[in-house]
Design an enzyme around this catalytic site. Structure first.
Site, PDB file in Angstrom:
ATOM      1  CE  LYS A  58       6.268  -3.095  -2.255  1.00 18.12           C
ATOM      2  NZ  LYS A  58       6.670  -2.729  -0.887  1.00 18.12           N
TER       3      LYS A  58
HETATM    4  C1  LIG Z   1       6.721  -1.637   0.017  1.00 19.73           C
HETATM    5  C2  LIG Z   1       7.653  -1.467   1.156  1.00 19.73           C
HETATM    6  C3  LIG Z   1       7.703  -0.296   1.935  1.00 19.73           C
HETATM    7  C4  LIG Z   1       6.729   0.848   1.764  1.00 19.73           C
HETATM    8  O1  LIG Z   1       6.707   1.380   0.496  1.00 19.73           O
HETATM    9  P1  LIG Z   1       5.432   2.213   0.000  1.00 19.73           P
HETATM   10  O2  LIG Z   1       5.753   2.589  -1.381  1.00 19.73           O
HETATM   11  O3  LIG Z   1       5.327   3.384   0.905  1.00 19.73           O
HETATM   12  O4  LIG Z   1       4.262   1.311   0.143  1.00 19.73           O
HETATM   13  C5  LIG Z   1       8.663  -0.207   2.918  1.00 19.73           C
HETATM   14  N1  LIG Z   1       9.519  -1.216   3.162  1.00 19.73           N
HETATM   15  C6  LIG Z   1       9.487  -2.363   2.459  1.00 19.73           C
HETATM   16  C7  LIG Z   1      10.461  -3.428   2.773  1.00 19.73           C
HETATM   17  C8  LIG Z   1       8.556  -2.525   1.438  1.00 19.73           C
HETATM   18  O5  LIG Z   1       8.539  -3.665   0.741  1.00 19.73           O
END
Ligand SMILES: *Cc1c(COP(=O)(O)O)cnc(C)c1O
Length: 367
Positions: free
Chosen positions: A204
């Site tokens: 992330k």
């Molecule tokens: C944060 C994110 C998600 C969703 O993740 P959660 O933990 O469910 O909030 C999905 N795809 C991407 C690219 C993300 O950055």
């Protein structure tokens, strides 16, 4: 837990917090991501010294040298999760330990210092405690928590930074409701891909978002709400939206979602939904699904519902898919989604907000 988890926090309350009447007004209609609380968390890391100088203090701007590493080589990662007002008036977070683990994994991928998971969770708890009055009422919204970390070495050489700044800020956000009866319309990214095998797709990091924005702008130009990315090699398999995972629901009662093969982000909402679906007796497949198959299955009625999932919007029905070749309705249940999407959404939100029991130990009470 190792000793590094126990960095002492220096808590200095904001000497000039937002007046209560103004705060109440902001918290009653917060929107998304423009209203911020009175405090922030900072923790510093230095090679040879480790994590130190943990603080909760008044939220204020940063001062950065123009040669700060993150501004040049993008060593930056973040997380997103929510604190909820519980029915008894307390506060709770949803699966912060899962965010802690993913934050550490993101740090490792970007060659950054991993923050001990216990310290991550503790930092969130401290900020929610300091800003508890900023959590909206149960039916109004939640307090969105944004932990992030930057490389703050002042050095233009290309190498992992020797120092890092970890921070948490918080923003009250409204309950997300897409206006109108239909789900979102998604545009199939034409030129751009989001991530390739071996890349940073599972981390992330802000860089992934920077790389998705041109395709997102293309989606908006074509009258769509969101972009859906295809795999980087064959350009056939569905990956995910810019910031949400995708799930497909079939007429036979099964649920399918792309596998965690390193190119998509392992969403905690995705993981929670797979668990709820499995425990309700649905067959769950983590397998690739192509755009062609999607179109054929939606037409034949084999595919009934499609939804996107992520922390911010929880679960959102996908109504229509558009590309230069034309448009089709995402699932046979119609563009507004269907009963499985609604049931899973309600089950998840009820656990998150304490309206129903939490047999999984997902909810961490804070104060
Ligand atoms: C944060 C994110 C998600 C969703 O993740 P959660 O933990 O469910 O909030 C999905 N795809 C991407 C690219 C993300 O950055």
């Amino acid at each position: 837990m190792d000793g590094l988890d126990r960095v002492p926090f220096n808590v200095v309350p904001n000497p000039a917090p937002t007046p209560a009447a103004e705060r109440a007004k902001l918290v009653a209609a917060p929107g998304f991501g423009r209203v911020f609380t009175d405090h922030m968390v900072t923790i510093r890391y230095a090679e040879g010294k480790g994590w130190h100088d943990a603080r909760v203090e008044a939220r204020r701007p940063l001062t950065l040298d123009p040669a700060t590493a993150v501004l040049h080589y993008a060593q930056e990662i973040f997380e997103g999760l929510k604190a909820y007002r519980t029915p008894s008036g307390g506060a709770a977070m949803f699966r912060p330990d899962a965010n802690a683990r993913r934050f550490r994994q993101s740090a490792e991928r970007l060659a950054m210092a991993p923050l001990p998971e216990g310290l991550f969770v503790e930092s969130l708890r401290r900020l929610v405690e300091a800003d508890r009055e900023w959590i909206p009422a149960v039916d109004v919204g939640t307090l969105y928590l944004r932990p992030f970390m930057i490389a703050d070495d002042v050095f233009l050489g290309v190498k992992p930074s020797a120092t890092y700044l970890y921070m948490v800020i918080a923003s009250p956000v409204g309950a997300y409701f897409k206006n109108g009866a239909d789900g979102v319309t998604v545009w199939v990214a034409q030129q751009d891909t989001r991530a390739a095998r071996g890349g940073t797709g599972a981390a992330k990091c802000g860089g992934n978002y920077a790389a998705s924005l041109q395709a997102q702008a293309e989606a908006v130009r074509n009258g769509c709400d969101q972009v859906v990315f295809l795999d980087a090699i064959e350009r056939r398999k569905i990956e995910e939206l810019g910031g949400m995972n995708v799930c497909f629901v079939f007429a036979d009662g099964s649920l399918q979602t792309p596998p965690l093969d390193g190119t998509i982000l392992p969403g905690i909402t995705r993981d929670s939904i797979l668990r709820l679906a499995r425990d309700s007796g649905m067959t769950v497949r983590e397998e690739a699904y192509t755009l062609d198959q999607w179109k054929a299955d939606a037409a034949s009625g084999r595919l009934t519902e499609v939804f996107a999932c992520g922390t911010a919007a929880v679960i959102t029905p996908i109504g229509r898919i558009r590309s230069p070749e034309g448009e089709f309705i995402a699932g046979a249940a119609g563009p507004a989604g269907g009963p499985v999407t609604q049931r899973l959404r309600k089950q998840l939100v009820d656990i998150q907000t304490g309206r129903s029991a939490d047999p999984y130990g997902w909810v961490h009470s804070v104060c």
